[in-house]
Design a protein around this motif. Sequence first.
Motif, PDB file in Angstrom:
ATOM      1  N   ALA A  35      43.520   2.916  50.038  1.00 45.65           N
ATOM      2  CA  ALA A  35      43.149   3.822  49.042  1.00 45.65           C
ATOM      3  C   ALA A  35      43.690   3.326  47.884  1.00 45.65           C
ATOM      4  N   SER A  36      44.811   2.781  47.715  1.00 43.36           N
ATOM      5  CA  SER A  36      45.344   1.939  46.473  1.00 43.36           C
ATOM      6  C   SER A  36      44.720   0.641  46.297  1.00 43.36           C
ATOM      7  N   LEU A  37      44.657  -0.120  47.286  1.00 40.92           N
ATOM      8  CA  LEU A  37      44.273  -1.325  47.483  1.00 40.92           C
ATOM      9  C   LEU A  37      42.906  -1.519  46.600  1.00 40.92           C
ATOM     10  N   LEU A  38      41.753  -0.644  47.225  1.00 37.18           N
ATOM     11  CA  LEU A  38      40.404  -1.134  46.692  1.00 37.18           C
ATOM     12  C   LEU A  38      40.350  -1.069  45.356  1.00 37.18           C
ATOM     13  N   PRO A  39      40.664   0.072  44.700  1.00 41.30           N
ATOM     14  CA  PRO A  39      40.542   0.097  43.410  1.00 41.30           C
ATOM     15  C   PRO A  39      41.272  -0.801  42.425  1.00 41.30           C
ATOM     16  N   GLY A  40      42.401  -0.871  42.959  1.00 39.66           N
ATOM     17  CA  GLY A  40      43.456  -2.070  42.492  1.00 39.66           C
ATOM     18  C   GLY A  40      42.947  -3.467  42.298  1.00 39.66           C
ATOM     19  N   ALA A 325      51.694  14.843  31.245  1.00 41.41           N
ATOM     20  CA  ALA A 325      51.728  16.149  31.364  1.00 41.41           C
ATOM     21  C   ALA A 325      50.806  16.714  30.497  1.00 41.41           C
ATOM     22  N   ALA A 326      50.444  16.129  29.031  1.00 44.33           N
ATOM     23  CA  ALA A 326      49.283  16.484  28.277  1.00 44.33           C
ATOM     24  C   ALA A 326      48.262  16.528  28.802  1.00 44.33           C
ATOM     25  N   HIS A 327      47.974  15.530  29.465  1.00 46.69           N
ATOM     26  CA  HIS A 327      46.482  15.348  30.346  1.00 46.69           C
ATOM     27  C   HIS A 327      46.470  16.269  31.259  1.00 46.69           C
ATOM     28  N   ALA A 328      47.459  16.522  32.119  1.00 43.48           N
ATOM     29  CA  ALA A 328      47.291  17.617  33.124  1.00 43.48           C
ATOM     30  C   ALA A 328      46.961  19.100  32.423  1.00 43.48           C
ATOM     31  N   LEU A 329      47.573  19.379  31.314  1.00 38.36           N
ATOM     32  CA  LEU A 329      47.106  20.566  30.807  1.00 38.36           C
ATOM     33  C   LEU A 329      45.948  20.726  30.003  1.00 38.36           C
ATOM     34  N   VAL A 330      45.276  19.504  29.670  1.00 40.62           N
ATOM     35  CA  VAL A 330      43.771  19.479  29.011  1.00 40.62           C
ATOM     36  C   VAL A 330      42.862  19.465  30.101  1.00 40.62           C
ATOM     37  N   TYR A 331      43.194  18.589  30.927  1.00 38.72           N
ATOM     38  CA  TYR A 331      41.959  17.960  32.080  1.00 38.72           C
ATOM     39  C   TYR A 331      42.189  18.776  33.527  1.00 38.72           C
ATOM     40  N   GLY A 332      43.412  19.243  33.624  1.00 39.95           N
ATOM     41  CA  GLY A 332      43.728  19.871  34.928  1.00 39.95           C
ATOM     42  C   GLY A 332      44.128  19.056  36.176  1.00 39.95           C
ATOM     43  N   SER A 333      44.223  17.818  35.781  1.00 39.41           N
ATOM     44  CA  SER A 333      44.528  16.674  36.900  1.00 39.41           C
ATOM     45  C   SER A 333      44.968  15.467  36.060  1.00 39.41           C
ATOM     46  N   VAL A 334      45.654  14.673  36.946  1.00 41.22           N
ATOM     47  CA  VAL A 334      46.093  13.187  36.427  1.00 41.22           C
ATOM     48  C   VAL A 334      45.437  12.144  37.536  1.00 41.22           C
ATOM     49  N   ARG A 335      44.339  11.864  37.573  1.00 40.36           N
ATOM     50  CA  ARG A 335      43.612  10.923  38.480  1.00 40.36           C
ATOM     51  C   ARG A 335      43.470   9.580  37.942  1.00 40.36           C
ATOM     52  N   LEU A 336      42.792   8.502  38.396  1.00 40.25           N
ATOM     53  CA  LEU A 336      42.480   7.297  37.978  1.00 40.25           C
ATOM     54  C   LEU A 336      41.915   7.506  36.724  1.00 40.25           C
ATOM     55  N   ASN A 337      40.883   8.439  36.442  1.00 41.79           N
ATOM     56  CA  ASN A 337      40.225   8.691  35.134  1.00 41.79           C
ATOM     57  C   ASN A 337      41.026   8.908  33.981  1.00 41.79           C
ATOM     58  N   ALA A 338      42.179   9.209  34.208  1.00 39.70           N
ATOM     59  CA  ALA A 338      43.160  10.008  33.146  1.00 39.70           C
ATOM     60  C   ALA A 338      43.404   8.703  32.096  1.00 39.70           C
ATOM     61  N   PHE A 339      43.314   7.288  32.542  1.00 37.92           N
ATOM     62  CA  PHE A 339      43.589   6.224  31.723  1.00 37.92           C
ATOM     63  C   PHE A 339      42.418   5.292  31.180  1.00 37.92           C
ATOM     64  N   GLY A 340      41.512   5.996  31.302  1.00 33.72           N
ATOM     65  CA  GLY A 340      40.546   5.122  30.485  1.00 33.72           C
ATOM     66  C   GLY A 340      40.642   5.495  28.933  1.00 33.72           C
ATOM     67  N   ASN A 407      42.448  11.989  53.612  1.00 38.28           N
ATOM     68  CA  ASN A 407      41.027  11.554  53.777  1.00 38.28           C
ATOM     69  C   ASN A 407      40.351  11.739  52.386  1.00 38.28           C
ATOM     70  N   ASP A 408      40.654  12.814  51.770  1.00 40.00           N
ATOM     71  CA  ASP A 408      39.944  13.098  50.634  1.00 40.00           C
ATOM     72  C   ASP A 408      40.303  12.190  49.561  1.00 40.00           C
ATOM     73  N   LEU A 413      38.908   7.232  46.176  1.00 40.31           N
ATOM     74  CA  LEU A 413      39.483   6.156  45.577  1.00 40.31           C
ATOM     75  C   LEU A 413      38.722   5.061  45.997  1.00 40.31           C
ATOM     76  N   ALA A 414      38.292   4.956  47.171  1.00 43.75           N
ATOM     77  CA  ALA A 414      37.564   3.914  48.020  1.00 43.75           C
ATOM     78  C   ALA A 414      35.986   3.961  47.703  1.00 43.75           C
ATOM     79  N   MET A 415      35.480   5.224  47.485  1.00 46.55           N
ATOM     80  CA  MET A 415      33.902   5.402  47.260  1.00 46.55           C
ATOM     81  C   MET A 415      33.393   4.446  46.016  1.00 46.55           C
TER      82      MET A 415
END
Length: 453
Positions: A35-40, A325-340, A407-408, A413-415
């Motif tokens: 799951a980490s390898l594929l986007p990386g 922390a600010a991103h979590a407050l604004v968007y409700g999560s910190v996933r890969l899309n947090a760093f665009g 699995n989720d 991350l793989a899709m």
Amino acid sequence: MLLKQIADYAVREQTSKLPPEAIHHAKRAVLDWYASLLPGSRVAPATLLELALADELDHGRARLASGRRASVRAAALINGAASHSVEFDDIWRDAVYHPASPVISAALAVAQSQGVNGEQFLRGVIVGYEVSTRIGDAIMPSHYKYWHTTGTVGTFGAAAAVATILRCNREQFMHALGNAGTFAAGLQQAFRSEAMSKPLHGGHAAEAGALAALAAAKGVTGVADILEGEVGFGAAMSVKPDWARATRGLGSDYHITRVTFKNHGCCGHTFAALDAVLELKRKHGFAHQDVRKVRIATYKGGLDIVDNLHPEGDYQAKFSLQYTAAHALVYGSVRLNAFGPERLGNPEVRALMQKIECVADPELSKAFPGQRAASVEIELADGRKVAHFQPNRKGDPEIPLSDEELNDKFVELAMPVLGEPAARALLKDLWALDTRKNVEFDAAERPAMRAAR
């Protein structure tokens, strides 16, 4: 002698009856690594390493994430760097160590090259985790002042995994770890800039460990007392290492069953605070515009790395508690899309960062690295103050990700890399690893992977 005790365990494990829970958790670790390898694999430094190592690609039996053929060492290096790039790889908490990047990258490259079955590959992964996490435990916490455990201890893990897959005898195993110890490297200064050095640590550990084991299998000797010797690994990289921890429970207490799997796409030192912030938002239902002030108290060992009010670029943002922390407050999560670029430059996130105070709590600092906790207090515009103490992180052994949650995460991350049908097919294959005759997931089997090359 420590290496003799470790080698005796590893040789027994080549034919032992493994506990079902150890096999199950090894499959979880491999699944999470993918799951980490594929986007990386789609970002630097992995993409640049493919250019730099072009002469070592398109031949050999090991594979990159895309299915492209590679030599063992090139695959270990590139996949090791790729799997540590998006900051979603697993953690052995007590050693502040990401075992999957070095261990699984090296193990898979050699397993593919040797054509071994899935069970033998998983044995290598298990031994790599068990040996390296204990060496990491023995040299902590002082080791982490200057050294990046994934680059240092990870070299032992990669060597142990490969030596197991190659079925090295006791002497060969000792030689493999003996040379792994003198190859080990990775300085924390790499964390403090936009440089690509940190993920390279995982790749270098995988490559160097694989080299040490491959060489030992052919007769190259290593240093028998590299761990505890007068000017050895422990003396150079730790203060009063507790070497009893390096062998305690080997073969009976499987560390791999207690690995932390990340639930946020950033540095694990931010996680307890992020969990607390999200819990407060869920429980009290406020919007980020309602926030007047945030106070985060957490452990100093982590805060030294993630206290960054002015991160530059996506890499530093992953190591900024204020940003995540600010991103979590604004968007409700910190996933890969947090760093665009759009989110990194969001003025609402940047303004909220200025309202966040981060402090080191003496009691929480004492509990590090065995516990990663945070206390968060948020003052709202209407005068209310809400607080939450997060004693552990979601994904830690106390609050583990379930198989379904893992699995989720994998599909998420793989899709984007493989497409959904191929991602789900690979997921099914990974859960059946212990029954597979080989571990070569050929790109030719998956049209989406061919397109990704």
